[in-house]
Write a protein that holds these residues in place. Sequence first.
Motif, PDB file in Angstrom:
ATOM      1  N   MET A   1    -127.623  26.785  34.559  1.00  0.00           N
ATOM      2  CA  MET A   1    -128.883  27.484  34.413  1.00  0.00           C
ATOM      3  C   MET A   1    -129.851  26.664  33.558  1.00  0.00           C
ATOM      4  SD  MET A   1    -129.746  31.297  32.983  1.00  0.00           S
ATOM      5  CE  MET A   1    -128.747  32.067  34.219  1.00  0.00           C
ATOM      6  N   PHE A  22    -131.574  36.279  40.314  1.00  0.00           N
ATOM      7  CA  PHE A  22    -130.266  35.826  39.837  1.00  0.00           C
ATOM      8  C   PHE A  22    -129.267  36.966  39.883  1.00  0.00           C
ATOM      9  CE2 PHE A  22    -132.367  32.109  38.283  1.00  0.00           C
ATOM     10  CZ  PHE A  22    -131.367  31.163  38.118  1.00  0.00           C
ATOM     11  N   ASP A  25    -125.128  39.849  36.428  1.00  0.00           N
ATOM     12  CA  ASP A  25    -124.296  39.531  35.263  1.00  0.00           C
ATOM     13  C   ASP A  25    -124.812  38.333  34.462  1.00  0.00           C
ATOM     14  OD1 ASP A  25    -123.603  37.560  37.101  1.00  0.00           O
ATOM     15  OD2 ASP A  25    -121.442  37.870  36.904  1.00  0.00           O
ATOM     16  N   ARG A  26    -125.913  37.738  34.889  1.00  0.00           N
ATOM     17  CA  ARG A  26    -126.485  36.595  34.160  1.00  0.00           C
ATOM     18  C   ARG A  26    -127.799  36.945  33.469  1.00  0.00           C
ATOM     19  NH1 ARG A  26    -125.598  31.033  37.036  1.00  0.00           N
ATOM     20  NH2 ARG A  26    -125.581  30.413  34.863  1.00  0.00           N
ATOM     21  N   GLU A  29    -127.909  35.926  29.763  1.00  0.00           N
ATOM     22  CA  GLU A  29    -127.936  34.461  29.708  1.00  0.00           C
ATOM     23  C   GLU A  29    -129.338  33.941  30.048  1.00  0.00           C
ATOM     24  OE1 GLU A  29    -125.731  30.666  31.885  1.00  0.00           O
ATOM     25  OE2 GLU A  29    -125.211  32.702  32.489  1.00  0.00           O
ATOM     26  N   MET A  30    -129.983  34.559  31.039  1.00  0.00           N
ATOM     27  CA  MET A  30    -131.332  34.134  31.423  1.00  0.00           C
ATOM     28  C   MET A  30    -132.325  34.424  30.303  1.00  0.00           C
ATOM     29  SD  MET A  30    -133.444  32.662  33.415  1.00  0.00           S
ATOM     30  CE  MET A  30    -132.604  32.460  34.984  1.00  0.00           C
TER      31      MET A  30
END
Length: 97
Positions: A1, A22, A25-26, A29-30
């Motif tokens: 990423m 996306f 589950d990300r 993180e993003m």
Amino acid sequence: MTEWLAVAQAALRPDGRLAAIFPADRLDEMRSALATRGLAMSRLRMVQAQTHGRANAFCFESATVALVGNTMTEAPLVVHEKGKYSAEVRAMLGEEL
């Protein structure tokens, strides 16, 4: 990423906006990756396959922190209703309702 975001940001004008989809589950993180690069989500919309299902993806728009106030969280996009595409998805695809 991190690499993807670096390339995407390099393509933006100073007042440009980035939009992408996306896996759900990300999301955290993003958000973290955007913050590290001086970006923030201006819009967020979760995508779920069914009305009462869990989100399996998210759509977002981001810009530099200076251009973003609060994140506008929109109602989830429901892809399927009663075994076929939802009215909203059919409209996106240009199909007659």
